[in-house]
Enzyme design. Structure first.
Site, short mmCIF file in Angstrom:
data_model
loop_
_atom_site.label_atom_id
_atom_site.label_comp_id
_atom_site.label_asym_id
_atom_site.label_seq_id
_atom_site.Cartn_x
_atom_site.Cartn_y
_atom_site.Cartn_z
N HIS A 133 -32.97 4.10 -30.43
CA HIS A 133 -32.74 4.95 -29.26
C HIS A 133 -31.32 5.51 -29.40
O HIS A 133 -30.45 4.88 -30.00
CB HIS A 133 -32.85 4.06 -28.01
CG HIS A 133 -32.81 4.78 -26.70
ND1 HIS A 133 -31.65 5.25 -26.15
CD2 HIS A 133 -33.79 5.09 -25.82
CE1 HIS A 133 -31.91 5.82 -24.98
NE2 HIS A 133 -33.21 5.73 -24.76
N ASP A 210 -30.97 -4.51 -29.49
CA ASP A 210 -31.30 -3.69 -28.34
C ASP A 210 -32.67 -4.15 -27.84
O ASP A 210 -33.70 -3.82 -28.42
CB ASP A 210 -31.31 -2.21 -28.75
CG ASP A 210 -31.86 -1.30 -27.65
OD1 ASP A 210 -32.31 -1.81 -26.62
OD2 ASP A 210 -31.84 -0.07 -27.85
N GLN A 213 -36.77 -2.78 -24.61
CA GLN A 213 -38.24 -2.75 -24.52
C GLN A 213 -38.87 -4.10 -24.89
O GLN A 213 -40.09 -4.20 -25.00
CB GLN A 213 -38.81 -1.66 -25.46
CG GLN A 213 -38.29 -0.27 -25.16
CD GLN A 213 -38.80 0.30 -23.83
OE1 GLN A 213 -39.76 -0.21 -23.24
NE2 GLN A 213 -38.16 1.35 -23.36
N LYS A 236 -36.21 -1.47 -16.39
CA LYS A 236 -37.40 -1.43 -17.25
C LYS A 236 -38.23 -2.70 -17.09
O LYS A 236 -39.24 -2.88 -17.77
CB LYS A 236 -36.98 -1.25 -18.71
CG LYS A 236 -36.35 0.12 -18.99
CD LYS A 236 -36.01 0.28 -20.44
CE LYS A 236 -35.11 1.47 -20.71
NZ LYS A 236 -35.75 2.76 -20.51
N CYS A 374 -35.47 10.17 -26.39
CA CYS A 374 -34.11 9.75 -26.80
C CYS A 374 -34.11 9.12 -28.19
O CYS A 374 -33.33 8.19 -28.45
CB CYS A 374 -33.49 8.79 -25.78
SG CYS A 374 -33.24 9.52 -24.17
#
Ligand SMILES: Cc1ncc(COP(=O)(O)O)c(C=O)c1O
Length: 415
Positions: A133, A210, A213, A236, A374
């Site tokens: 991202h 990261d 998700q 999220k 993104c």
């Protein structure tokens, strides 16, 4: 994580009752019952989180960490509860390893600036992957520019899987940080982060993951992963916007200077010199988004009651259902076909531009995301302008998927 996501266990949970707790989902959009499949961008909040935030504003609001009066102490306790719960949720060793941020982007910028300024120099390398991202690209570019470091990229294959041989080859004495996405928001790929961390650690290289998700969709145990830094966002995972977490190992965080100064993050201030507060406050300058933190504490309790392993299993079930159905549609191509995938499906419809497809779907009450998500370098890698993306949550159901399939067929007829 991969094992969890691959499980085929059918859970006994009443998912329709859980779905009914999300007020946003109970409405019509453009005259049709809403089908919300943009969870990768932002997920919805259950009523009890909304109620908790409301109660906080109605009865408990005051600034935190500063007042001796009752309300301030109440607000501080409510706000700090998210830290305690999050420590348990991701199994951090220490509570002060949970740093509050405004989200994944903020968390990665914090590490890039606070770790990078102290540790990077001319000629050093930062290793990221081809499926990052922008939030895990641009902060590193900024610190690279400031320090003279350069960025290297682990490539991927046509399925959207990282080329692990290349990863091994790219690691060198020059590598000072590896920063990789756990689950790709555009491709759904679940990366082998445990192996990445282990390999980097064998060369004494720290790793940031990261997890924007991953945490919302699976069991993440930062001690088991042995991640040095792990970043994610509340919005999220059924929590409020403007709030996120940076997990960092205490010894690393202790050695990093802050990069945002102001109230709360100090120990002693004179005009000549300032000393820092202890963790986690050293990195939390100024009045924070208190109500978001209070709401997030409620979110964590909500998710824990359902169980992240159950959420992962349900989403896998819906992913398989949706993938099979979409694959039956002639002219539809799924972008991102990794063996280990989370519940994200990016797709293309031959000559129909994703934006046009998304616009028509919206008219049918179906919310999907279109564009580059993104992740422009991913689109360049696949030589496509963008995709339409359905990102599925545990509160979606088979009917949502069927509506998406019908909607896509309608789009094809329309064009
Ligand atoms: C993989 C990934 N990383 C980082 C981000 C940025 O998250 P935020 O905008 O909440 O900071 C996102 C958001 O889409 C994401 O999917």
């Amino acid at each position: 994580m991969q094992e969890t996501l691959k499980t085929e266990t059918k859970t006994n949970i009443d998912w329709e009752t859980i779905r009914s707790q999300f007020p946003v989902l109970q409405q019509e959009v453009n005259g049709q019952k809403l089908v919300y499949l943009d969870n990768g961008a932002s997920s919805q909040m259950p009523q009890r989180v909304i109620d908790r935030i409301n109660a906080y504003h109605s009865k408990e609001h005051a600034n935190v960490h500063r007042g001796i009066h009752t309300l301030s102490q109440k607000a501080t306790d409510a706000y700090e509860l998210a830290r305690k719960r999050m420590q348990k949720f991701i199994n951090a060793r220490h509570e002060e390893e949970i740093i509050y941020t405004t989200g994944t982007t903020d968390s990665i910028n914090l590490v890039a600036q606070c770790y990078g300024r102290k540790n990077f120099k001319e000629g050093d390398e930062i290793l990221i992957s081809a499926m990052e991202h922008h939030a895990n690209i641009v902060p590193w570019q900024l610190i690279a520019e400031q320090t003279g470091a350069t960025i290297k990229v682990i490539p991927m294959n046509d399925n959207g899987e990282l080329l692990m041989d290349e990863f091994h080859n790219l690691l060198s004495k020059k590598t000072k940080m590896v920063s990789v996405v756990h689950v790709s928001n555009s491709l759904g790929t679940i990366n082998p982060v445990e192996e990445i961390i282990k390999t980097a650690h064998a060369k004494d290289i720290p790793v940031l993951i990261d997890g924007a998700q991953a945490v919302p969709h699976s069991v993440v145990d930062v001690q088991k992963l042995d991640a040095d830094f792990y970043a994610f966002s509340a919005h999220k995972m059924c929590g409020p916007t403007g709030f996120g977490i940076l997990y960092g190992k205490r010894e690393l965080l202790n050695e990093m200077p802050p990069y945002r100064g102001g109230g709360d993050m100090i120990d002693k201030v004179t005009f000549e010199k300032t000393t820092w507060n202890d963790l986690p406050h050293k990195f939390e300058a100024g009045t924070p988004p208190i109500s978001a933190g209070v709401g997030f504490a409620e979110t964590i309790a909500f998710l824990e009651e359902i169980g992240m392993e159950n959420i992962a299993a349900r989403e896998q079930e819906l992913l398989v259902y949706a993938t099979n159905k979409l694959n039956e549609i002639e002219g539809l191509r799924i972008v991102g076909t990794a063996e280990n995938k989370a519940s994200v499906i990016s797709f293309l419809l031959k000559d129909i531009h994703p934006t046009d497809a998304g616009t028509i779907l919206d008219q049918k009450g179906i919310a999907v995301r279109t564009g580059h998500h993104c992740t422009q370098p991913i689109m360049d890698r696949f030589e496509i302008p963008g995709t339409a993306r359905a990102s599925i949550s545990f509160y979606n159901n088979e009917e949502d998927i069927d509506r998406l399939v019908d909607g896509i067929k309608y789009v094809q007829e329309f064009f």
